[in-house]
Design an enzyme around this catalytic site. Sequence first.
Site, PDB file in Angstrom:
ATOM      1  CD  GLN A 121      -2.485   1.774   0.300  1.00  0.00           C
ATOM      2  OE1 GLN A 121      -3.182   1.017  -0.348  1.00  0.00           O
ATOM      3  NE2 GLN A 121      -2.365   3.057  -0.021  1.00  0.00           N
ATOM      4  CD  GLN A 123      -3.334   7.753  -2.095  1.00  0.00           C
ATOM      5  OE1 GLN A 123      -4.101   6.820  -2.251  1.00  0.00           O
ATOM      6  NE2 GLN A 123      -3.658   8.985  -2.410  1.00  0.00           N
ATOM      7  N   PRO A 242      -5.916  -2.211   4.972  1.00  0.00           N
ATOM      8  CG  PRO A 242      -4.080  -0.778   4.923  1.00  0.00           C
ATOM      9  CD  PRO A 242      -4.533  -2.138   4.496  1.00  0.00           C
ATOM     10  N   GLY A 244     -10.604   0.887   2.323  1.00  0.00           N
ATOM     11  CA  GLY A 244     -11.717   0.326   1.571  1.00  0.00           C
ATOM     12  C   GLY A 244     -11.219  -0.118   0.212  1.00  0.00           C
ATOM     13  N   GLY A 245     -10.563   0.804  -0.461  1.00  0.00           N
ATOM     14  CA  GLY A 245     -10.029   0.489  -1.776  1.00  0.00           C
ATOM     15  C   GLY A 245      -8.837   1.351  -2.097  1.00  0.00           C
ATOM     16  CG  MET A 246      -4.356   1.881  -3.286  1.00  0.00           C
ATOM     17  SD  MET A 246      -4.387   3.635  -2.820  1.00  0.00           S
ATOM     18  CE  MET A 246      -3.445   4.344  -4.172  1.00  0.00           C
ATOM     19  CD  GLU A 247      -6.342   5.935  -5.728  1.00  0.00           C
ATOM     20  OE1 GLU A 247      -6.804   5.246  -4.805  1.00  0.00           O
ATOM     21  OE2 GLU A 247      -5.925   7.097  -5.564  1.00  0.00           O
ATOM     22  CG  HIS A 271     -13.874   6.369  -4.515  1.00  0.00           C
ATOM     23  ND1 HIS A 271     -14.218   7.628  -4.076  1.00  0.00           N
ATOM     24  CD2 HIS A 271     -12.551   6.245  -4.269  1.00  0.00           C
ATOM     25  CE1 HIS A 271     -13.148   8.235  -3.585  1.00  0.00           C
ATOM     26  NE2 HIS A 271     -12.120   7.411  -3.682  1.00  0.00           N
ATOM     27  CD  GLU A 272     -10.761   3.114  -4.500  1.00  0.00           C
ATOM     28  OE1 GLU A 272      -9.860   3.825  -4.974  1.00  0.00           O
ATOM     29  OE2 GLU A 272     -11.226   3.280  -3.353  1.00  0.00           O
ATOM     30  CG  HIS A 275      -9.041   7.474  -7.463  1.00  0.00           C
ATOM     31  ND1 HIS A 275      -8.719   8.795  -7.204  1.00  0.00           N
ATOM     32  CD2 HIS A 275      -9.495   6.968  -6.287  1.00  0.00           C
ATOM     33  CE1 HIS A 275      -8.975   9.055  -5.920  1.00  0.00           C
ATOM     34  NE2 HIS A 275      -9.454   7.970  -5.345  1.00  0.00           N
ATOM     35  CD  GLU A 294      -9.091  10.143  -2.672  1.00  0.00           C
ATOM     36  OE1 GLU A 294     -10.235   9.766  -2.994  1.00  0.00           O
ATOM     37  OE2 GLU A 294      -8.080   9.414  -2.770  1.00  0.00           O
ATOM     38  CG  ASP A 349      -0.733   7.886   5.496  1.00  0.00           C
ATOM     39  OD1 ASP A 349      -0.810   8.191   4.288  1.00  0.00           O
ATOM     40  OD2 ASP A 349      -0.175   6.853   5.904  1.00  0.00           O
ATOM     41  CE1 TYR A 357     -10.560  10.942   1.344  1.00  0.00           C
ATOM     42  CE2 TYR A 357     -11.629   9.642  -0.355  1.00  0.00           C
ATOM     43  CZ  TYR A 357     -10.588   9.828   0.523  1.00  0.00           C
ATOM     44  OH  TYR A 357      -9.575   8.907   0.584  1.00  0.00           O
ATOM     45  NE  ARG A 505     -13.187   0.086   4.678  1.00  0.00           N
ATOM     46  CZ  ARG A 505     -14.342   0.162   4.027  1.00  0.00           C
ATOM     47  NH1 ARG A 505     -15.146  -0.886   4.014  1.00  0.00           N
ATOM     48  NH2 ARG A 505     -14.682   1.256   3.382  1.00  0.00           N
ATOM     49  CE  LYS A 507     -16.388   3.455   6.387  1.00  0.00           C
ATOM     50  NZ  LYS A 507     -17.080   3.367   5.113  1.00  0.00           N
TER      51      LYS A 507
HETATM   52  N1  BES Z   1      -6.805   6.631  -2.566  1.00  0.00           N
HETATM   53  C1  BES Z   1      -7.724   6.347  -1.524  1.00  0.00           C
HETATM   54  C2  BES Z   1      -7.117   5.598  -0.373  1.00  0.00           C
HETATM   55  C3  BES Z   1      -5.991   6.298   0.328  1.00  0.00           C
HETATM   56  C4  BES Z   1      -6.024   7.652   0.555  1.00  0.00           C
HETATM   57  C5  BES Z   1      -4.910   5.571   0.754  1.00  0.00           C
HETATM   58  C6  BES Z   1      -4.961   8.259   1.185  1.00  0.00           C
HETATM   59  C7  BES Z   1      -3.857   6.186   1.392  1.00  0.00           C
HETATM   60  C8  BES Z   1      -3.871   7.541   1.596  1.00  0.00           C
HETATM   61  C9  BES Z   1      -8.920   5.558  -2.038  1.00  0.00           C
HETATM   62  O1  BES Z   1      -9.323   5.929  -3.307  1.00  0.00           O
HETATM   63  C10 BES Z   1     -10.077   5.856  -1.132  1.00  0.00           C
HETATM   64  O2  BES Z   1     -10.464   6.986  -1.063  1.00  0.00           O
HETATM   65  N2  BES Z   1     -10.593   4.850  -0.448  1.00  0.00           N
HETATM   66  C11 BES Z   1     -11.697   4.979   0.459  1.00  0.00           C
HETATM   67  C12 BES Z   1     -12.964   4.448  -0.134  1.00  0.00           C
HETATM   68  C13 BES Z   1     -13.748   5.429  -0.900  1.00  0.00           C
HETATM   69  C14 BES Z   1     -15.010   4.761  -1.437  1.00  0.00           C
HETATM   70  C15 BES Z   1     -14.107   6.658  -0.124  1.00  0.00           C
HETATM   71  C16 BES Z   1     -11.411   4.130   1.669  1.00  0.00           C
HETATM   72  O3  BES Z   1     -10.466   3.359   1.630  1.00  0.00           O
HETATM   73  O4  BES Z   1     -12.143   4.234   2.648  1.00  0.00           O
HETATM   74 ZN    ZN Z   2     -10.169   7.836  -3.376  1.00  0.00          ZN
END
Ligand code: BES
Ligand code: ZN
Length: 550
Positions: A121, A123, A242, A244-247, A271-272, A275, A294, A349, A357, A505, A507
């Site tokens: 991971q 980012q 960790p 939800g998703g990573m693009e 969402h991904e 990106h 975002e 981070d 967002y 995760r 969140k």
């Molecule tokens: N690029 C982000 C994840 C991210 C942001 C990783 C900053 C590390 C640092 C990804 O696109 C994202 O925003 N994921 C969200 C889900 C989205 C549907 C809001 C997440 O992981 O919660």
């Molecule tokens: Zn995102």
Amino acid sequence: MHDIHSYGNPEVSRVRHVELDLAVSFSEKKLRGAATLTLDPAGRQLILDTRDLTILRVNGAASGFTVGPRDANLGAPLTIELAPGARSVVVEYETSPQASGLQWLEPSQTAGKRHPFLFSQSQAIHARSWMPIQDSPGVRVTYSARIHAPLPLTPLMSARIVRPGHFHLPQPIPPYLIALAVGDVSFQAISARCGVWAEPSVLAKAAKEFEDMEKMVQAAEGLYGAYPWGRYDLLVLPPSFPFGGMENPCLTFATPTVIAGDKSLVSLVSHELAHSWSGNLVTNSTWRDFWLNEGFTTYFERRIQEALYGRRRSEMELAIEIGELSKEMKDLPPADQKLVVDLAGRDPDEGMTLVPYVKGALMLRMLEEKYGRARFDPWMKAYFAKFAFQSISSEQFLTFLKETFPGEDLSAWLHQPGLPPTAPKVTYDFETKPRREWVTQEWLHWLRAMPESITAAELSALDQQWAFTENGNSEIAAQWLAMAIRAGYSPAWPRLEEFLIGVGRRKFVKPLFEALVKTPDGMARARAIYAKARPGYHPITQTTVDAILK
Ligand code: BES
Ligand code: ZN
């Protein structure tokens, strides 16, 4: 623009292409091999970012190399005096088992329980923990890789698979999009260019949940132009992922916790996928302007969801996001409520709140409503075309906006806290559907509307009627467990422990530990659970929870 989160010196020597040749050792929890970096320009000195790398040898240097002191946020600079005329360097290195950008999973942490699993991971600034690189989103690179993984595991990367274990991405990307996963995974196609990778026991359910991927790509293309990356596949990771998703380009990484069985959480894929344009094609040049990634993506996500599932659903999802933003903003310092944030001295981070967002998306929605889709949609399409494969700043965005919409003043959005009075109002009436038709979001909304003062006895009554403690939907479970902690509803404790050990995760994990530590009894239970959960958490989640329990 200068990037305060990188030691790199791209104005002197700039990395253009990265060639990785890495062996994966699960027993040592190490990647070992070489990174060949092609430079243009190539000056006298090259400075790279590293974090906890052991540098074994550098070829192409005039007089060796030095690794500077380690900064807690940034890692350590690797300085190489280049040999005269050298246009590339080869850095032989190995990673640390504690690399912040890698998670090494035991077989017990996977669905299949038989093989280990590795994923990266990168980012925001974790690529430097698994390769020496100028780790700034403003320094785009192409890359190729050869990954030596033990059989029968499959290596995957955010690139085209040239042949098994060999990867190539011809488009220049920021380093935070370089990604690797190694595990016992299989593939199921959804269309000619879309498919799902997952552990064999998860694959069928995942492919069903994400069966609309091709339609999502088509909807996105209809809005903002051809999909620029060839394939669009999705990799379902084990539950310790960790985010939800990573693009990651060509291959979105996703948590299994969005597989709800009713497609109610697939906005994550929209969402991904979004990106692929906002973030991967047009990238924030520093983390100060993270909203460019975002905010555009959250706006775009809503448009894809609207195209696939209708306006009603996308408005519902937006209404939930706005509710979450308002709640989060109440506790955020004013400086962090601006779209353009000051991250000096911080790990980027930490800039990851809902502000970039949802406030970012609302600003774009305001422009959409003010000028109409007939004018706004072509502008955004032109924005992606104009800045394709570039990394840009908020100032460049503004200049381009004003070419089409002169006189537009976004300074309150970009540089003031809170939401400006011009923010669009979104209303959604949640209670109109009969309860048996409710999906995740309606349940969440209903639970969140309950008073803070709700008692354990009241939760017990709800639990008897709706069996929330046993609910397998991760979003509903996390919401319910937070309420149970607040009310001291002890029948939920075993489920809480199971959830916190099984799911990493951030969140979900973060608010649950934050709720626990508010009482002495909860603090004791938090420590006991964390002692068991921590070894299974990703370094990013560990850092977050360590700070809560410090
Ligand atoms: N690029 C982000 C994840 C991210 C942001 C990783 C900053 C590390 C640092 C990804 O696109 C994202 O925003 N994921 C969200 C889900 C989205 C549907 C809001 C997440 O992981 O919660
Ligand atoms: Zn995102």
